[in-house]
Scaffold this active site. Sequence first.
Site, PDB file in Angstrom:
ATOM      1  CE  LYS A 115       6.042  10.536  46.867  1.00  0.00           C
ATOM      2  NZ  LYS A 115       5.162  11.438  47.644  1.00  0.00           N
TER       3      LYS A 115
HETATM    4  N1  PMP Z   1       0.433  14.856  45.376  1.00  0.00           N
HETATM    5  C1  PMP Z   1       1.393  14.863  46.316  1.00  0.00           C
HETATM    6  C2  PMP Z   1       2.034  16.152  46.690  1.00  0.00           C
HETATM    7  C3  PMP Z   1       1.770  13.666  46.936  1.00  0.00           C
HETATM    8  O1  PMP Z   1       2.719  13.664  47.871  1.00  0.00           O
HETATM    9  C4  PMP Z   1       1.118  12.462  46.563  1.00  0.00           C
HETATM   10  C5  PMP Z   1       1.486  11.176  47.248  1.00  0.00           C
HETATM   11  N2  PMP Z   1       2.555  10.541  46.639  1.00  0.00           N
HETATM   12  C6  PMP Z   1       0.151  12.511  45.556  1.00  0.00           C
HETATM   13  C7  PMP Z   1      -0.176  13.718  44.990  1.00  0.00           C
HETATM   14  C8  PMP Z   1      -0.521  11.252  45.052  1.00  0.00           C
HETATM   15  O2  PMP Z   1       0.392  10.502  44.294  1.00  0.00           O
HETATM   16  P1  PMP Z   1       0.307   8.907  44.208  1.00  0.00           P
HETATM   17  O3  PMP Z   1      -1.056   8.596  43.760  1.00  0.00           O
HETATM   18  O4  PMP Z   1       1.329   8.529  43.217  1.00  0.00           O
HETATM   19  O5  PMP Z   1       0.574   8.403  45.554  1.00  0.00           O
END
Ligand code: PMP
Length: 305
Positions: A157
């Site tokens: 991230k």
């Molecule tokens: N993939 C990406 C590239 C993202 O940016 C996100 C959002 N955070 C997700 C998947 C989903 O992750 P989460 O469920 O932890 O928000």
Amino acid sequence: MQKPQFAYFRGDMVNIDDANVNIRTHSLQYGTAVFEGIRGYWNESEKSSYIFRIREHYERMLFNCKIMMINLKYDIDELIETTLKLCKKEDYNEDYYIRPYAYKSSLAIGPKLIGLEDDFFIYTIPMGDYIDTENGIKVCVSSWQRVSDNALPARGKIAGSYVNSALQKTEAILNGYDEAIVLTQDGHVSEGSAMNLFLVKDNKLHTPLTTDDILEGITRRTIIELCQNELGIETVERKIDRTELYTADEMFFVGTGAQVSPILEVDHRSVGSGKIGKLTKNIMQLYFDVVRGKIKKYSNWLTKV
Ligand code: PMP
């Protein structure tokens, strides 16, 4: 919608208009930052909001700080406490989004991770649906490939890696779709531009492996657990081919922003009947009940503000 008024910045709660960085900031030039996206859900009857899985988000952020060699001077409890303080101060009476951001804050030229100072800020913003969760969306397979772990780790991230997401999403919108599905460099299904992907086939859920360059989503984890516990539906984590998208019975995105968002069409082929599938509907209901605190069994995932 209310406007954000405050931010946690350089160790203080400040007016959001005063939370600004110098143009020479390292992470502004090179994307050397990791961040989170967390949701707060307003509960009208209790006149209070609840934050969903805040601890898991900060756990992930601290792991990602390790990847990026960012040394934060806060532990997880302090991060949670500071977030709660900010949310209390904002006092929204609607759903919102929390953006914690850990970054290389030195005013320095040169793309590296060492010998630099680190800092951390948080701001919040009111947010309803990020993408349509009611009517279903149309998606394409992106001509852009997902960044790979040996080049720009998707699980990190990392701020800079969102250029990859922006390219996918922009291409999709300009070509008349709502969202994109992106493939790994070896051509397997990875995820959406900022959300994880599930498909339903023969009454089972299928989702790409964490080693297929996905962000290891907290919503993904939540859905796997809820489907197992509450619906008795197993999720198979495996490599998925592009053409499996065309033959799936149902398909949906999940994410903090996306929540559970049904996909009705992919590359001009309707998914199943072209309507929101039965299992997808059940999962949406379950998810929204859980995040809104309607199922007591999962109230440990919610933190009251
Ligand atoms: N993939 C990406 C590239 C993202 O940016 C996100 C959002 N955070 C997700 C998947 C989903 O992750 P989460 O469920 O932890 O928000």
